[in-house]
Design a protein around this motif. Structure first.
Motif, mmCIF file in Angstrom:
data_model
loop_
_atom_site.group_PDB
_atom_site.id
_atom_site.type_symbol
_atom_site.label_atom_id
_atom_site.label_comp_id
_atom_site.label_asym_id
_atom_site.label_seq_id
_atom_site.Cartn_x
_atom_site.Cartn_y
_atom_site.Cartn_z
ATOM 1 N N LEU A 49 -32.321 20.209 -17.754
ATOM 2 C CA LEU A 49 -30.856 19.367 -17.803
ATOM 3 C C LEU A 49 -30.493 18.969 -16.331
ATOM 4 C CD1 LEU A 49 -28.634 18.439 -19.365
ATOM 5 C CD2 LEU A 49 -27.375 20.500 -19.013
ATOM 6 N N LYS A 50 -30.718 19.755 -15.394
ATOM 7 C CA LYS A 50 -30.606 19.476 -13.871
ATOM 8 C C LYS A 50 -31.543 18.227 -13.335
ATOM 9 C CE LYS A 50 -28.694 20.756 -9.803
ATOM 10 N NZ LYS A 50 -29.066 20.041 -8.890
ATOM 11 N N ALA A 51 -32.750 18.228 -14.043
ATOM 12 C CA ALA A 51 -33.726 17.456 -13.469
ATOM 13 C C ALA A 51 -33.339 15.953 -13.477
ATOM 14 C CB ALA A 51 -34.964 17.602 -14.036
ATOM 15 N N ALA A 52 -32.533 15.742 -14.686
ATOM 16 C CA ALA A 52 -32.099 14.296 -14.843
ATOM 17 C C ALA A 52 -30.962 13.696 -14.247
ATOM 18 C CB ALA A 52 -32.068 14.067 -16.517
ATOM 19 N N ILE A 53 -30.020 14.592 -13.375
ATOM 20 C CA ILE A 53 -28.831 14.260 -12.997
ATOM 21 C C ILE A 53 -29.181 13.417 -11.715
ATOM 22 C CG2 ILE A 53 -27.004 15.197 -11.717
ATOM 23 C CD1 ILE A 53 -26.434 17.302 -13.783
ATOM 24 N N PRO A 54 -29.948 13.927 -10.686
ATOM 25 C CA PRO A 54 -29.927 12.603 -9.565
ATOM 26 C C PRO A 54 -30.354 11.295 -9.803
ATOM 27 C CG PRO A 54 -31.458 14.744 -9.091
ATOM 28 C CD PRO A 54 -30.983 14.768 -10.463
ATOM 29 N N PHE A 55 -31.473 11.241 -10.949
ATOM 30 C CA PHE A 55 -31.488 9.752 -11.291
ATOM 31 C C PHE A 55 -30.184 8.918 -11.903
ATOM 32 C CE2 PHE A 55 -32.331 6.789 -14.962
ATOM 33 C CZ PHE A 55 -32.841 5.838 -14.409
ATOM 34 N N LEU A 56 -29.379 9.764 -12.714
ATOM 35 C CA LEU A 56 -28.263 9.377 -13.354
ATOM 36 C C LEU A 56 -27.359 8.872 -12.384
ATOM 37 C CD1 LEU A 56 -27.997 11.613 -16.603
ATOM 38 C CD2 LEU A 56 -28.617 9.308 -16.354
ATOM 39 N N LEU A 57 -26.954 9.952 -11.211
ATOM 40 C CA LEU A 57 -25.940 9.594 -10.237
ATOM 41 C C LEU A 57 -26.261 8.349 -9.403
ATOM 42 C CD1 LEU A 57 -25.397 13.210 -8.961
ATOM 43 C CD2 LEU A 57 -23.859 11.758 -10.146
ATOM 44 N N LEU A 58 -27.700 8.226 -9.088
ATOM 45 C CA LEU A 58 -27.922 7.227 -8.293
ATOM 46 C C LEU A 58 -27.689 5.545 -9.367
ATOM 47 C CD1 LEU A 58 -31.265 8.165 -6.512
ATOM 48 C CD2 LEU A 58 -29.069 7.465 -5.473
ATOM 49 N N PHE A 59 -28.262 5.753 -10.559
ATOM 50 C CA PHE A 59 -27.977 4.658 -11.374
ATOM 51 C C PHE A 59 -26.691 4.494 -11.533
ATOM 52 C CE2 PHE A 59 -27.856 2.419 -15.595
ATOM 53 C CZ PHE A 59 -28.948 1.365 -15.208
ATOM 54 N N ILE A 60 -25.551 5.290 -11.655
ATOM 55 C CA ILE A 60 -24.323 4.915 -11.942
ATOM 56 C C ILE A 60 -23.661 4.601 -10.601
ATOM 57 C CG2 ILE A 60 -22.094 6.059 -12.398
ATOM 58 C CD1 ILE A 60 -23.439 8.010 -14.443
ATOM 59 N N GLY A 61 -24.336 5.130 -9.573
ATOM 60 C CA GLY A 61 -23.801 4.546 -8.150
ATOM 61 C C GLY A 61 -23.902 3.041 -8.103
ATOM 62 N N LYS A 62 -25.250 2.562 -8.559
ATOM 63 C CA LYS A 62 -25.540 1.266 -8.350
ATOM 64 C C LYS A 62 -24.437 0.240 -9.343
ATOM 65 C CE LYS A 62 -28.902 -1.966 -10.631
ATOM 66 N NZ LYS A 62 -27.826 -2.402 -11.376
ATOM 67 N N LEU A 63 -24.504 0.852 -10.557
ATOM 68 C CA LEU A 63 -23.464 0.069 -11.251
ATOM 69 C C LEU A 63 -22.137 0.235 -10.793
ATOM 70 C CD1 LEU A 63 -24.425 1.591 -14.808
ATOM 71 C CD2 LEU A 63 -25.108 -0.602 -13.965
ATOM 72 N N ILE A 64 -21.604 1.250 -9.914
ATOM 73 C CA ILE A 64 -20.209 1.028 -9.441
ATOM 74 C C ILE A 64 -20.064 0.118 -8.445
ATOM 75 C CG2 ILE A 64 -18.702 2.544 -7.985
ATOM 76 C CD1 ILE A 64 -19.488 4.974 -9.779
ATOM 77 N N ILE A 65 -21.161 0.051 -7.537
ATOM 78 C CA ILE A 65 -21.162 -0.940 -6.434
ATOM 79 C C ILE A 65 -21.275 -2.468 -6.944
ATOM 80 C CG2 ILE A 65 -22.535 -1.872 -4.291
ATOM 81 C CD1 ILE A 65 -23.475 0.995 -3.797
ATOM 82 N N ASP A 66 -22.032 -2.597 -7.796
ATOM 83 C CA ASP A 66 -22.121 -4.058 -8.465
ATOM 84 C C ASP A 66 -20.836 -4.296 -9.083
ATOM 85 O OD1 ASP A 66 -24.806 -4.485 -7.784
ATOM 86 O OD2 ASP A 66 -25.618 -3.696 -9.772
ATOM 87 N N LYS A 67 -20.076 -3.358 -9.646
ATOM 88 C CA LYS A 67 -18.860 -3.578 -10.293
ATOM 89 C C LYS A 67 -17.811 -4.050 -9.203
ATOM 90 C CE LYS A 67 -19.399 -3.121 -14.919
ATOM 91 N NZ LYS A 67 -19.141 -4.269 -15.723
ATOM 92 N N VAL A 68 -17.883 -3.167 -8.116
ATOM 93 C CA VAL A 68 -17.016 -3.430 -7.222
ATOM 94 C C VAL A 68 -17.037 -5.089 -6.727
ATOM 95 C CG1 VAL A 68 -16.333 -2.770 -4.652
ATOM 96 C CG2 VAL A 68 -16.676 -1.153 -6.257
ATOM 97 N N LEU A 69 -18.043 -5.292 -6.213
ATOM 98 C CA LEU A 69 -18.602 -6.583 -5.763
ATOM 99 C C LEU A 69 -18.095 -7.768 -6.759
ATOM 100 C CD1 LEU A 69 -22.095 -6.113 -4.253
ATOM 101 C CD2 LEU A 69 -20.079 -6.323 -3.113
ATOM 102 N N GLN A 70 -18.366 -7.367 -8.113
ATOM 103 C CA GLN A 70 -17.859 -8.405 -8.937
ATOM 104 C C GLN A 70 -16.357 -8.355 -9.001
ATOM 105 O OE1 GLN A 70 -19.021 -7.450 -12.992
ATOM 106 N NE2 GLN A 70 -17.631 -8.673 -14.035
ATOM 107 N N LEU A 71 -15.704 -7.266 -8.780
ATOM 108 C CA LEU A 71 -14.230 -7.510 -8.628
ATOM 109 C C LEU A 71 -13.707 -7.976 -7.461
ATOM 110 C CD1 LEU A 71 -13.255 -3.959 -10.521
ATOM 111 C CD2 LEU A 71 -12.785 -6.479 -11.436
#
Length: 611
Positions: A49-71
């Motif tokens: 379960l722990k192995a998947a978390i680093p990828f998920l955090l980075l991917f969600i971080g990417k989505l957050i930055i793109d949303k911030v730039l969009q807003l």
């Protein structure tokens, strides 16, 4: 249990030897599973379960930055709501990641304790099966010491292997993005960290080789540490002013260990710094390339963050995997020491269909041309022994030190097997009888008996531990050895703890300890009783009382006495005089005096001391 790995060189460890050592891992995991199956299964699930978390955090971080730039360019209430949901999700994953890390660490720690306990018991159980003469071999002791060292801290190997799998899964997630962008970045990453891997591998090899070379000296260091600060040695250390000698020797050895370890540590640190520089150059080369592509407009800011973060984490993960491979293979090589100990097998063992033990014994024990020599020794401890110990006979063994008296009784109890010749019991080879049944019919107290730091009853029950709850038998045995008189004088009576190692313990005199030890021989309804120097610490009156009672209690039984006191051995029906391991004379006290041989000479020498 795997076969022990072939002997590993104490210099350089090849890649082939490392890969061969990995064959120890399945047996190791089996031991860990036996130690705590529930904890191990939970550990595996949490790590996946722990192995998947680093990828998920980075991917969600990417989505957050793109949303911030969009807003920042246009306000959109739906996008704003989605942004806060992403932030909440990232926060939840961060909390989960921390909780998983703590849970995994806790499980590793608990598994470590369980594994240490489980393997310590396994070592004690296996050691109990081995032959006595194996314990008298220094090479065996080195192997046993290295096996003991593996009982503590070996579950770090479990953690390392599981972390390898965990990191490989994480790498698979993170690599997908980099490969889609530019697969050459993965190759650059591997090339950058390869020198660090080779360097760590080399210095781990040096550390392992040093550890193996130092095993005998480390045992000496532990021994010096013990005798330099122990209640058992304190009086002699003080009396002979040995503290300076012991501490000086300890300083010399410990300083040598420190110097050898420091030399490797300094080299490791210097080369590690250089290899880390190479890794940083590779990372920042790739980082500059990603920035350049972002400036050109080929990547968004979110993608820049995701790829840079992925590359940074991949660098760390690959470094961990490569260096951890060295540690894992190193740990697997150390496990060879552990399994090598379990590969040692006793030579004394039961036959498949043992003969029923005679009760009573009708013909006795017969030595036919028996000889014995110790492992790695050219000198015979006993040679050409030919005699019979008859039922109900009292046999005494006399001779100078190293004449082979104690070795003879160990052969009789089958603690040793003859190197040549054979020992018969009622006309059949001793090897045909059940080993445990044979020893159950023999009560023996050696001159170097143990002084157990336990209660008074436990010390006596050691002679027949299956009867440790039989209070009546314990008290009867104490009465027979005259140890009951001692119990009446102890502060806590029969419940008194003996020895000073634990609180409220009482130390006994040598003679008092000897009476307690003799009581152990009476704990068994043995057909043969062996006393090896049983009264050496007793005064003349106590000695006479002990043997008067001994003679009464062993009527109808066989007995073997070893003593330097001729006032004791003259009570025997026959006396064997041993010289350089062989029988010089045999007969009763009167017969041997009449021969005016070796026995008469020794008897006269001792008599002169009382004139």
């Amino acid at each position: 249990m795997p076969k022990p790995a072939p002997h590993v060189s104490t210099n350089r460890i090849s890649v082939k030897e490392r890969l061969r050592a990995l064959r120890n891992l399945p047996a190791f995991f089996k031991l860990v599973w036996q130690s705590g199956p529930g904890l191990m299964l939970g550990n595996i699930l949490l790590r996946f379960l722990k192995a998947a978390i680093p990828f998920l955090l980075l991917f969600i971080g990417k989505l957050i930055i793109d949303k911030v730039l969009q807003l920042s360019h246009s306000h959109d209430s739906f996008a704003e709501k989605s942004l806060w949901e992403l932030v909440g999700l990232e926060f939840g994953l961060a909390i989960l990641s921390d909780a998983l890390t703590r849970a995994i660490t806790l499980m590793d720690s608990l598994l470590g304790d369980l594994f240490a306990n489980h393997t310590s018991v396994r070592i004690m159980e296996h050691a109990a099966k081995l032959d006595l003469d194996q314990f008298e071999d220094a090479v065996f002791y080195d192997k046993m010491e290295r096996a003991r060292q593996q009982t503590v801290g070996r579950t770090i190997l479990l953690s390392q292997v599981m972390s390898q799998v965990q990191d490989l899964i994480t790498i698979a997630f993170l690599s997908a993005g980099l490969i889609a962008f530019n697969p050459w970045l993965i190759l650059l990453l591997v090339i950058a960290i390869l020198p660090a891997f080779l360097g760590e591998s080399y210095f781990n090899d040096q550390t392992y080789a040093l550890s193996r070379r130092q095993t005998p000296q480390r045992r000496e260091l532990d021994y010096l540490r013990y005798i330099g600060a122990s209640d058992e040695t304190a009086k002699e250390i003080k009396m002979f002013s040995l503290s300076g000698f012991i501490t000086d020797r300890f300083k010399v050895l410990s300083q040598k260990f420190y110097t050898d370890s420091k030399r490797i540590a300094i080299k490791r640190s210097l080369w590690g710094t250089f290899f880390a520089l190479l890794g940083s150059l590779g990372y920042y080369g790739a980082y500059l390339f990603i920035i350049q592509q972002t400036v050109k407009g080929s990547l968004s800011i979110g993608e820049l963050t995701f790829l840079a973060g992925s590359f940074r984490q991949l660098r760390g993960l690959l470094e961990n995997i490569l260096s951890r491979f060295t540690n894992v293979s190193q740990g697997a090589i150390y496990l060879s020491d552990f399994f090598e100990f379990f590969g040692i097998q006793p030579r004394i063992h039961n036959t498949n269909n043992p003969r029923p033990f005679p009760n009573p014994i009708r013909q006795g024990f017969t030595f036919e041309n028996v000889g014995f020599k110790y492992l790695n020794s050219e000198r015979w401890a006993n040679r050409n022994l030919n005699f019979t110990l008859h039922p109900a006979e009292k046999l005494a063994l006399v001779g100078e030190n190293s004449a082979g008296k104690s070795t003879l009784v160990k052969l009789l109890a089958r603690l040793y097997d003859p190197t040549e010749g054979r020992i018969l019991l009622d006309g059949h080879d001793l090897k045909e009888y059940d080993l445990n049944e044979l020893r159950q019919h023999i009560g023996v107290i050696f001159q170097d008996f143990l002084r157990y730091q336990m209660t008074f009853p436990q010390n006596i029950a050691a002679g027949n531990i299956d009867q440790q709850g039989n209070e009546e038998l314990i008290k009867r045995s104490a009465n027979q050895s005259m140890a009951d008189e001692l119990a009446q004088k102890l502060p806590a009576g029969y419940q008194q703890v003996l020895g000073k190692r634990f609180a409220d313990g009482v130390e006994l005199s040598g003679g008092e300890w000897q009476k307690v030890a003799i009581a152990r021989a009476y704990m068994r309804e043995a057909q043969l009783v062996i006393l090896d120097e049983p009264t050496s610490a007793l005064d003349a009156r106590a000695e006479a009382q002990v043997f008067e009672r001994f003679t009464e209690l062993t009527k109808g039984k066989m007995a073997v006495l070893i003593s330097h006191r001729f006032s004791t051995v003259r009570m025997a029906d026959r006396i064997i005089v041993l010289e350089k391991g062989s029988i010089a004379e045999i007969g009763s006290h009167e017969e041997l005096l009449g021969k005016a041989g070796r026995y008469a000479e020794l008897f006269d020498l001792q008599a002169m001391g009382y004139q």
